[in-house]
Design a protein around this motif. Structure first.
Motif: not given
Lengths: 77, 349
Positions: A15-18, A52-60, A63-66
Motif C-alpha cells: 500500500q505504501l509503495a502504491e 517505512a519510507l526513506i527519501v534521500n537516506n532520511e527516514i520520513k 510503521g504506517k501508511v500515510p
C-alpha cells in the motif's frame, strides 16, 4: 530523488509503495523508487517498524501508511 | 505572547470536536436499550417474548453498543500510543535487569504501536540493542494478546470483571513465560545471522508531536482498526444473537464443560492453527460460554488463538531455531493451561 520503500512484503508495505508511486506521479518529479524487501538491508536503516519510507537516506515515515497527500508534502520538503 | 495565543487557538480547534462528540456519545450510549426496544417493537413491530424478536433486539442493542465502546477506547488508546514508539521502548528495555525487564516488556507490549508483520525487524532491533531474548518474548507475547479491542469486546459481552481478569492473567503469562525463557539461557537457539545484523541505530529522530497531531493519531487508529474489524464484529454478534435463542443451552457442555479435565488442553490445541485477532474470536467465545463451555476453557481457547498462531510461528522461524520455537510454544501453552484450570476450578463468578 532517491526513494526507498522498506517492507518485508506485508499488505501495508505494498500500500505504501502504491501511494508513493502515485504521489511521485502527481507531483511530476523525477524519482528513483526502490522496494527493499531484504530484512538485513531494512535493518541497515535502523527501522524496526515496517513499512517505512526513506527519501534521500532520511527516514520520513515508519510503521504506517500515510495518505498520498501526506506523502506529497513529505516529498516537497 | 502572540505565539502562545496562536497555539492555544489551534489547540482548541483540535479538542473541540472530541469535546462536542463526547456528551453525544454518553447520551447515545445510555439510551441504547430504549432505542433498540423502540426499533424492534414500534418500527419493525415484532411481538415481545418471541425467539425471533429477542434475537433481533439483542442484535440491534449489541452492535451499536460494542461499536460505540470501540470508537471511544480505540481513540483514547490511539492518543496514548502516540507517546510511545518501538525506538523508545527499546531504549527503556535496554538497561533493565531480567525480571524488571520482563514486567516492563509486557507492559510496553500493550502500549507500543506494533503490528505482528513487524515482528522480525523488531526482534532484530531488540537483539542488537542487547535486550535479553526473555524480555523480547515478554513483549512479543503481550503485544497481540492484550489490546484495546480485546478489552472492549470482553467488557461489552461479559462485563468489566472478566475483561480485567483477562488482561491481568495475560500479563502474568507474558511476564512469567519471558522470564523462564530468559532463565533458560536460550540465546544459542537464535539463528546465527541475527547477531551479525548491523543497524544504523544512531539514525534517531526526535519528533515531538503537537496535541493536535496526537488527536489526529486517535482518529486515524479508529478509522484503521474499525475499518478492518467491523465486519467480524457484526458477523460475530449475528452468530451470537442467532445462537442466543436457537442452539440448546448445554450443547457443548458435555465436551468442553467444567467436568472434563481435558477441556482446557483440547481448547488450546484447537486454537493454535486458528488465526484470528480479538475482534473475530471474542464473539465466538461468547457463543461458546452461552452454550455451556466453562469460562476457563473458553478463555484458554481465546488466548491460544490470539497468542499462539501458526502464521506468527512461521514468521519467527526466520530468526529462531526450531528448539526455541518449541520451548516458546510449550511455555506459553502451559501458562494458558494454568489460567484455564484456575478459572475452571477455583474461580466462581
Amino acid at each position: 530523488m532517491e526513494i526507498k520503500v522498506l517492507g518485508t512484503g506485508c499488505k501495508k508495505c505494498s500500500q505504501l509503495a502504491e501511494a508513493t508511486l502515485k504521489a511521485v506521479e502527481e507531483l511530476n518529479i523525477v524519482a528513483n523508487i526502490e522496494k527493499v524487501e531484504d530484512i538485513q538491508r531494512i535493518m541497515e536503516y535502523g527501522v524496526m517498524t515496517t513499512p517505512a519510507l526513506i527519501v534521500n537516506n532520511e527516514i520520513k515515515v515508519k510503521g504506517k501508511v500515510p495518505s498520498v497527500n501526506e506523502i506529497k508534502e513529505l516529498l516537497k520538503q | 505572547m502572540k505565539q502562545k495565543i496562536l497555539s492555544l487557538n489551534s489547540l482548541s480547534k483540535g479538542l473541540l470536536i472530541p469535546l462536542i462528540l463526547f456528551p453525544a456519545w454518553i447520551i447515545l450510549y445510555n439510551n441504547l436499550q430504549n432505542i433498540s426496544d423502540f426499533i424492534t417493537e414500534n418500527i419493525i413491530q415484532l411481538s415481545p417474548g418471541e425467539h425471533l424478536t429477542e434475537t433481533i433486539r439483542f442484535f440491534i442493542f449489541e452492535v451499536p453498543k460494542v461499536m460505540l465502546l470501540l470508537v471511544l477506547i480505540i481513540f483514547i488508546v490511539g492518543i496514548i500510543r502516540s507517546y510511545f514508539s518501538t525506538e523508545k521502548t527499546r531504549k527503556i528495555l535496554g538497561s533493565k535487569s531480567l525480571f524488571t525487564g520482563n514486567v516492563l516488556g509486557a507492559l510496553l507490549g500493550i502500549v507500543t504501536p506494533f503490528c505482528s508483520c513487524s515482528a522480525i525487524p523488531l526482534f532484530l532491533g531488540f537483539v542488537e540493542a542487547g535486550i535479553p531474548i526473555g524480555v523480547t518474548f515478554s513483549f512479543l507475547i503481550a503485544a497481540p494478546m492484550i489490546n484495546e479491542v480485546a478489552l472492549v469486546l470482553l467488557a461489552g459481552l461479559f462485563g468489566w470483571k472478566i475483561a480485567i481478569i483477562y488482561i491481568s492473567t495475560g500479563l502474568f503469562i507474558a511476564i512469567i513465560s519471558g522470564w523462564i525463557i530468559g532463565k533458560l539461557k536460550l540465546e544459542k537457539y537464535v539463528a546465527e545471522w541475527v547477531y551479525k545484523v548491523k543497524s544504523n541505530a544512531n539514525c534517531s529522530e526526535n519528533e515531538t508531536l503537537t496535541l493536535n497531531k496526537r488527536i489526529k493519531a486517535g482518529y486515524t487508529s479508529v478509522k484503521e482498526i474499525l475499518g478492518k474489524i467491523w465486519i467480524y464484529i457484526i458477523i460475530g454478534i449475528a452468530v451470537g444473537a442467532g445462537a442466543h435463542g436457537y442452539v440448546p443451552e448445554n450443547f457443548l457442555g458435555s465436551l468442553l464443560g467444567e467436568g472434563n479435565w481435558y477441556g482446557v488442553p483440547l481448547a488450546i490445541v484447537m486454537g493454535i492453527p486458528m488465526y484470528s485477532n480479538a475482534a473475530g474470536i471474542i464473539p465466538i467465545v461468547s457463543v461458546l460460554i452461552d452454550k455451556g463451555v466453562s469460562l476457563g476453557t473458553a478463555l484458554a481457547f481465546m488466548m491460544s488463538v490470539i497468542a499462539l498462531s501458526l502464521p506468527e510461528i512461521i514468521i519467527l522461524k526466520k530468526v529462531l531455531k526450531w528448539q526455541l520455537i518449541v520451548i516458546f510454544v510449550s511455555i506459553v501453552a502451559i501458562g494458558i493451561i494454568t489460567v484455564g484450570y484456575i478459572f475452571n476450578y477455583f474461580v466462581y463468578l
